[in-house]
Design a protein around this motif. Sequence first.
Motif, mmCIF file in Angstrom:
data_model
loop_
_atom_site.group_PDB
_atom_site.id
_atom_site.type_symbol
_atom_site.label_atom_id
_atom_site.label_comp_id
_atom_site.label_asym_id
_atom_site.label_seq_id
_atom_site.Cartn_x
_atom_site.Cartn_y
_atom_site.Cartn_z
ATOM 1 N N GLY A 153 0.880 -1.275 -0.067
ATOM 2 C CA GLY A 153 -0.010 -0.298 -0.037
ATOM 3 C C GLY A 153 0.946 1.233 -0.078
ATOM 4 N N GLY A 202 -5.866 0.993 -10.754
ATOM 5 C CA GLY A 202 -5.511 0.021 -9.913
ATOM 6 C C GLY A 202 -6.467 0.192 -8.502
ATOM 7 N N ASN A 203 -5.965 -0.746 -7.821
ATOM 8 C CA ASN A 203 -6.901 -0.755 -6.506
ATOM 9 C C ASN A 203 -6.786 0.537 -5.562
ATOM 10 O OD1 ASN A 203 -7.639 -3.587 -6.279
ATOM 11 N ND2 ASN A 203 -5.442 -4.062 -6.016
ATOM 12 N N VAL A 204 -7.772 0.852 -4.967
ATOM 13 C CA VAL A 204 -7.850 1.872 -4.100
ATOM 14 C C VAL A 204 -8.604 1.634 -2.633
ATOM 15 C CG1 VAL A 204 -9.010 4.308 -3.656
ATOM 16 C CG2 VAL A 204 -8.444 3.538 -6.070
ATOM 17 N N GLY A 205 -7.894 1.961 -1.608
ATOM 18 C CA GLY A 205 -8.222 1.462 -0.345
ATOM 19 C C GLY A 205 -6.989 1.016 0.409
ATOM 20 N N VAL A 206 -7.266 0.956 1.785
ATOM 21 C CA VAL A 206 -6.002 0.681 2.377
ATOM 22 C C VAL A 206 -5.471 -0.838 2.193
ATOM 23 C CG1 VAL A 206 -6.202 2.317 4.482
ATOM 24 C CG2 VAL A 206 -7.827 -0.014 4.274
ATOM 25 N N VAL A 207 -4.276 -0.927 2.585
ATOM 26 C CA VAL A 207 -3.501 -2.266 2.139
ATOM 27 C C VAL A 207 -4.211 -3.460 2.955
ATOM 28 C CG1 VAL A 207 -1.764 -2.065 3.794
ATOM 29 C CG2 VAL A 207 -1.347 -3.087 1.794
ATOM 30 N N THR A 208 -4.714 -3.121 4.126
ATOM 31 C CA THR A 208 -5.220 -4.246 4.924
ATOM 32 C C THR A 208 -6.363 -4.914 4.128
ATOM 33 O OG1 THR A 208 -6.406 -2.635 5.859
ATOM 34 C CG2 THR A 208 -4.498 -3.640 7.038
ATOM 35 N N ARG A 209 -7.172 -4.065 3.325
ATOM 36 C CA ARG A 209 -8.218 -4.686 2.454
ATOM 37 C C ARG A 209 -7.764 -5.709 1.437
ATOM 38 N NH1 ARG A 209 -13.439 -4.461 2.204
ATOM 39 N NH2 ARG A 209 -13.700 -2.984 0.354
ATOM 40 N N SER A 226 -7.880 -9.822 2.947
ATOM 41 C CA SER A 226 -9.049 -10.715 2.658
ATOM 42 C C SER A 226 -9.206 -11.327 1.375
ATOM 43 C CB SER A 226 -10.235 -9.968 3.208
ATOM 44 O OG SER A 226 -10.463 -8.837 2.220
ATOM 45 N N ARG A 227 -8.389 -10.749 0.344
ATOM 46 C CA ARG A 227 -8.630 -11.158 -0.887
ATOM 47 C C ARG A 227 -7.399 -12.159 -1.457
ATOM 48 N NH1 ARG A 227 -9.438 -5.215 -3.663
ATOM 49 N NH2 ARG A 227 -11.199 -4.613 -2.228
ATOM 50 N N GLU A 280 -4.466 -7.725 12.656
ATOM 51 C CA GLU A 280 -5.874 -8.079 12.890
ATOM 52 C C GLU A 280 -6.614 -8.723 11.663
ATOM 53 O OE1 GLU A 280 -8.102 -4.888 14.735
ATOM 54 O OE2 GLU A 280 -9.791 -5.159 13.576
#
Lengths: 160, 271
Positions: free
Chosen positions: B141, B178-185, B188-189, B213
């Motif tokens: 991220g 590309g992806n947008v959002g925090v790296v922790t998201r 789950s993928r 977490e």
Amino acid sequence: MTQIPTSKPSIVDTLRKHQVFEGISPDCLEAFAATAHHVSLQPREVLIQEGAPAEEFLLIDSGRIAIEIFVQGRGHVSIETLGPGELVGWSWLVEPHRWHFDAIAVTPSDLIAFPAAAARELLASNHECGYGLLSRFLPQIVQRLRATRMQLLDFYTLEQ
Amino acid sequence: MSPVWYRVHRVRRETHDVVTLELTPPEGAPPCSPEPGQFNMLYVFGTGEVPISISSLPSDRGELVHTVRGVGAVTNKLIALQRGDVVGVRGPFGRPWPVGELRGRDVVVVTGGIGLAPLRPVLQHLLAHRKTFGHVSLLYGARTPYDLLYRNELLAWRDSREIDVEWTVDRSSGVWNGNVGVVTRLISRATFDPERVTAFVCGPEIMIKYAIEALRNRGMATSNCYVSMERNMKCAVGFCGHCQYGPTFMCKDGPVFRFDHIEPLFQIREL
């Protein structure tokens, strides 16, 4: 956006692949699948338009969907991207049932669309299915709210 | 321990505030063979000394590679160095990533911001011995698309299909696809077997907290999670106490820790 006529069992099979529908009773799964249909999108194809009636919600089977908002002077700003197994849209659940953001395909994407009116009717008439669906929606809503809060923290400006 | 004077051989600008320095040792200098995750103390004449992670496996000629983000007096001097300039080097110090324990296991590398730098040698090692490991994922991220480090390598790693590589940014711009959002998201993928995966996590401490977490939510044991921590390291040999973290010293007991060993400390605010 292409709607692909598909036999119901294949929609049920698609739903079963995704964790979000794990544990939901077969009857409810069938009931949700009964009105659902496949949707395929090409990159930059618009799935949801801000302000339009929220007439369905969707499950991403493959591909990537960007949630965007149009900001005057900045153009389209992508707020988050969603991937397989994630749900798109919950404005269909909340009055006045209008979309608050745009949703646009980033890559070729396949989704399952659930008509909102039928889903709302099912939620109202069959509480087991209603609870089953909402208890699967809620963790995704919470997860995305938490992710948004983390984005607000701006992790990387805290680096020293 | 006195610094050894290395000469800047090459400067590569990664982003507006991050550069990668390739440093050449003087003739006859004792060999410096850092392991992934270790750090050197880099000394700028007349300004001071800072701990900087090693950001590449060492070359046969003893060259060192450090990626530096300019955030203070010394690091801003470091990112302004030119080819031919001289910098003092003490090290290597600290406990490395336990790459020797990864044989036969899935590996997930979760990192954000400049945290990719200390994990780059791990990825180089994993790719160099690819068949030794199970499924390998890099989840990275950055704040914006302009803050992504090692862009060419990210693309090469992804295109090699040897490892899964996903990156995301917190804030996008108009041309970003590309992806947008925090790296922790991305956790789950990601594809991995929670029973046989080891996670290496490095980034801002708050990112580490949420990454652990998310890994735990995927069913991972924290005894299989390793994190690289950062504190104000000065002497780097456990004498001065500047980097004390509870009963440990970052410089000699860390910077890499097995997460369950420091988890109680992680819960203490302001530590």
